[in-house]
Design a protein around this motif. Structure first.
Motif, short mmCIF file in Angstrom:
data_model
loop_
_atom_site.label_atom_id
_atom_site.label_comp_id
_atom_site.label_asym_id
_atom_site.label_seq_id
_atom_site.Cartn_x
_atom_site.Cartn_y
_atom_site.Cartn_z
N ARG A 6 28.67 -1.82 44.35
CA ARG A 6 27.90 -1.28 43.51
C ARG A 6 26.43 -1.32 43.76
N SER A 7 26.03 -2.77 44.31
CA SER A 7 24.65 -2.80 44.41
C SER A 7 24.18 -1.84 45.76
N GLY A 14 19.30 -17.67 51.81
CA GLY A 14 19.40 -17.42 50.67
C GLY A 14 19.95 -18.34 49.77
N VAL A 15 19.26 -18.71 48.44
CA VAL A 15 19.63 -19.61 47.71
C VAL A 15 20.72 -18.84 46.80
N ASN A 16 21.86 -19.73 46.28
CA ASN A 16 22.77 -19.41 45.57
C ASN A 16 23.44 -18.08 46.13
N ASN A 17 23.59 -16.87 45.55
CA ASN A 17 24.07 -15.75 46.24
C ASN A 17 22.95 -14.34 46.55
N GLU A 18 21.71 -15.10 46.59
CA GLU A 18 20.58 -14.03 46.81
C GLU A 18 20.61 -13.50 47.80
N HIS A 19 21.26 -14.05 48.98
CA HIS A 19 21.46 -13.56 50.31
C HIS A 19 22.08 -11.89 50.27
N LEU A 20 23.19 -12.08 49.55
CA LEU A 20 23.83 -10.58 49.26
C LEU A 20 22.60 -9.53 49.01
N SER A 21 21.99 -9.90 48.09
CA SER A 21 20.86 -8.93 47.71
C SER A 21 19.79 -8.66 48.70
N ILE A 22 19.45 -9.78 49.27
CA ILE A 22 18.60 -9.47 50.61
C ILE A 22 19.25 -8.48 51.58
N LEU A 23 20.44 -9.07 51.85
CA LEU A 23 20.90 -8.31 53.06
C LEU A 23 21.15 -6.67 52.59
N THR A 59 22.84 6.18 43.90
CA THR A 59 24.05 6.55 43.42
C THR A 59 24.29 5.92 42.01
N PRO A 60 24.68 6.37 40.94
CA PRO A 60 24.86 5.84 39.64
C PRO A 60 26.17 4.70 39.89
N ALA A 61 25.80 3.72 39.24
CA ALA A 61 27.08 2.87 39.04
C ALA A 61 26.96 1.93 37.99
#
Length: 657
Positions: free
Chosen positions: A488-489, A614-623, A496-498
């Protein structure tokens, strides 16, 4: 300080046995339908069948006074071995390998008087391998117009030579082995020792080693016995669903937390669906529970020995429905008692274990705690904590093609694919295709590959371009939600809409002034490192100098690289710390080091090394943001041409957005 480059980890003996078992399974499983067809014909039409018919069952004489040949004998003697030989050859060298493999298999068929399954498993792949090597010798050296002539005659010569070799050499050896193995089985049965085979079979199942035993030895011997006696006990040594069903019933009654809540669904899938892999995590979370499975297996086999019951053909998958479908006409009572007693004994032993071995620290009884215990048991970190794949991180593009792979491609993979498919559908991501496959049949054409954590090591070499995600249970792994959130991200990033995503976004993280995720002083356009280890040090040092991580985080980056390579493609590597190293992270940060001349990264050229914390799950957004940049070849080219740090920062602006 430079860190010495680590040698590639050696493949464990367990993984090598798994690979061998998977290869054997890959020759048998696609042909199970033919085995079942033979079993049905045998059950109905032989002289002792439900509806005896001489012309079909191969007994009596025809109108001319000649013996009836029937279907049973030719199918087991010729059809099934030829199918196995063809399948094995095709696995090694495609259609061409399948043809020469089948032709060579005829040599071992006509040279013996037993069903030559083992011989087919040898001749098919061996002949195809020889053909593949020979094709490689003259590849590109044949004059135009002579290709078909060379191909056809070379295949014919190899197939003919190997058929003769099979007749004169392989057939007698396999016959001797089969006779010796049969003698061992007879000895075990005569002396009442056959139940003790559960001491080997049940642990092998849990460690995914059962295929080497089942398809390599038991099925060929069982088929030979079935041809002579109309049934064989060996078909049910591994396929009996009772031991696993008893383990799951014990968790249903005496388990706790998620294990107790998920056990009923797992029991149904295991017993009716025939997916035995579903109960493996329940044993691994408390390894002493293997005693329950062993006890149940021994009880089931002992019952079969006492009653003389058996199956006509393999029961695959190991569903109670498949077991009954393959049961010999005089064995329904014995098989039923075998399954029931195996379940009862396994349940009783498992119940005692669960009641007497509880640890106050494990009161939630969750499968997530099982992962930590499993890591301690296996002596290595599990890759289930976080979306980590063969390249280390998220795919450099939208996830559209997902495959769930298991050992045989029929059990856990089908169920896992169904669960994941429903999650994508619920999230509105209808453009994602989720399929299932055996590991042996994987091709490097997927965006993301999901496997059980004990099988991931075998799947990676076959799908090097894909991201790999490991799970520790098939019903409710948190990895499924992470995959959906990442998909989704990614779509939000490319417009793309999600549906709304629960995954954190960098734009939502309140970064204090001057504390950008990517800062000017963390970008180096001319890296000084000349090898992979030094490049990791250089990227990690930039994170340390910014105060984003502690010094120990660099060592964790090397540890991660040893367990899961972080090369992503497009000249990019993203080294980062292990999941356990999160305690060394003070805040989210990214460093970028460019190497214009490139450096060797496990055989791949890398020009951009991006260190991530990345702190917590921030690495997913960074990547996800980094992946959007490197998925665009034009932007990669701009990074390669950039002359100032500001140009790089402008391309990575979304990281700080």
């Amino acid at each position: 300080m430079a860190t010495q480059a680590e040698a590639a980890p050696r493949t464990s003996a367990r993984v090598r046995v798994q690979k061998f078992g998977t290869f054997l399974s890959g020759m048998i499983m696609p042909n199970i339908g033919a085995f079942i067809a033979w079993g049905i014909i045998t059950a109905f039409f032989i002289e002792k069948g439900f509806t005896p018919v001489g012309v079909l069952g191969g007994f009596g004489e025809n109108a001319a006074g000649e013996p009836n040949v029937g279907l049973v004998g030719p199918m087991i003697t010729y059809l099934l071995p030829l199918l196995i030989g063809y399948t094995g050859g095709r696995m090694v060298h495609g259609l061409r390998g399948g043809v020469v493999g089948a032709a060579a298999t005829m040599g071992v068929i006509v040279g013996t008087d037993i069903p030559m399954f083992i011989g087919a498993m040898i001749m098919g792949p061996l002949t195809a391998l020889i053909m593949k090597k020979l094709d490689g010798l003259w590849a590109g050296k044949i004059k135009p117009g002579f290709e078909m002539l060379v191909d056809n005659f070379s295949a014919g010569i190899v197939a003919a030579a190997m058929a003769v070799f099979g007749l004169l050499a392989v057939g007698p050896l396999v016959t001797a082995f089969s006779n010796a193995a049969g003698a061992v089985v007879d000895f075990l049965v005569t002396n009442g020792l056959l139940p003790f085979t559960s001491i080997l079979i049940e642990p092998a199942k849990v460690l995914f080693l059962n295929n080497a035993i089942n398809h390599g030895i038991l099925t060929p011997l069982a088929t030979e016995q079935s041809l002579e006696n109309g049934k064989s006990i060996l078909f049910l040594l591994e396929a009996n669903p009772g031991p696993g069903f008893g383990v799951l019933l014990a968790y249903m009654v005496f388990g706790r937390g998620i294990a107790k809540a998920s056990a009923p669904g797992a029991a149904l899938i295991h017993f009716v669906g025939g997916i035995h892999e579903i109960y493996f995590p329940y044993v691994l979370m408390k390894p002493i529970m293997i005693l329950a499975a062993i006890g149940g297996g021994m009880a089931g086999i002992l019952t079969l020995v006492i009653t003389g019951a058996g199956l006509r053909s393999p029961a695959a998958p190991g569903s109670i429905l498949a077991v009954y479908a393959a049961t010999a006409s005089d064995s329904y009572v014995g098989v039923t008692l075998s399954v029931l007693l195996a379940t009862a004994v396994s349940f009783l032993i498992g119940s005692v274990i669960l009641k007497t071995t509880r640890n106050p620290a494990d009161d939630d009884g969750s499968l997530s705690n099982a992962t930590a215990r499993m890591e301690g048991l296996k002596g290595r970190k599990s890759s289930v904590s976080g979306l980590i794949g063969a390249k280390g991180e998220a795919p450099a593009g939208p996830i559209r093609n997902v495959v769930f792979a298991c050992d045989a491609g029929m059990g856990s993979s089908a169920m896992g694919a169904s669960v994941l498919r429903n999650k994508f559908k619920a999230a509105g991501l209808t453009d994602v295709t989720v399929t299932n496959s055996s590991i042996a049949n994987l091709t490097d054409s997927y965006d993301l590959v999901v496997t059980h954590q004990d099988l991931t090591e075998r799947a990676r070499p076959l799908t090097a371009a894909a991201t790999h995600v490991s799970v520790d249970n098939f019903m409710n792994s948190p990895r499924y939600d992470e995959i959906v959130d990442l998909a989704r991200s990614q779509r939000e990033g490319d417009g793309t809409p999600a549906p709304d995503s629960g995954a954190p976004d960098i734009s939502e993280q309140a970064q204090p002034a001057g504390d950008e995720v990517l800062a000017e002083r963390s970008v180096v356009l001319q890296g000084s490192a000349t090898n992979q280890a030094d490049a990791i040090n250089e990227a990690g040092r930039l994170l340390v100098d910014r105060g984003a991580v502690e010094e120990s985080y660099i060592a964790a980056m090397h540890e991660r690289e040893r367990s899961v390579p972080t090369y992503m493609g497009n000249f990019l590597a993203i080294p980062h710390g292990t999941n356990a190293a999160k305690e060394y992270i003070k805040r989210s940060a990214v460093s970028i080091v460019r190497y214009p001349e490139g450096i060797d990264w496990n055989g791949k050229q890398v020009k951009f090394v991006v260190g991530v914390a990345g702190v917590n799950n921030e690495h997913l957004s960074i990547l996800s943001a980094i992946a959007r940049v490197f998925s665009d070849k034009e932007q990669v080219a701009r990074l390669d041409r950039a002359e100032t740090v500001d140009e790089v920062l402008s391309l990575f602006g979304k990281v700080n957005a």
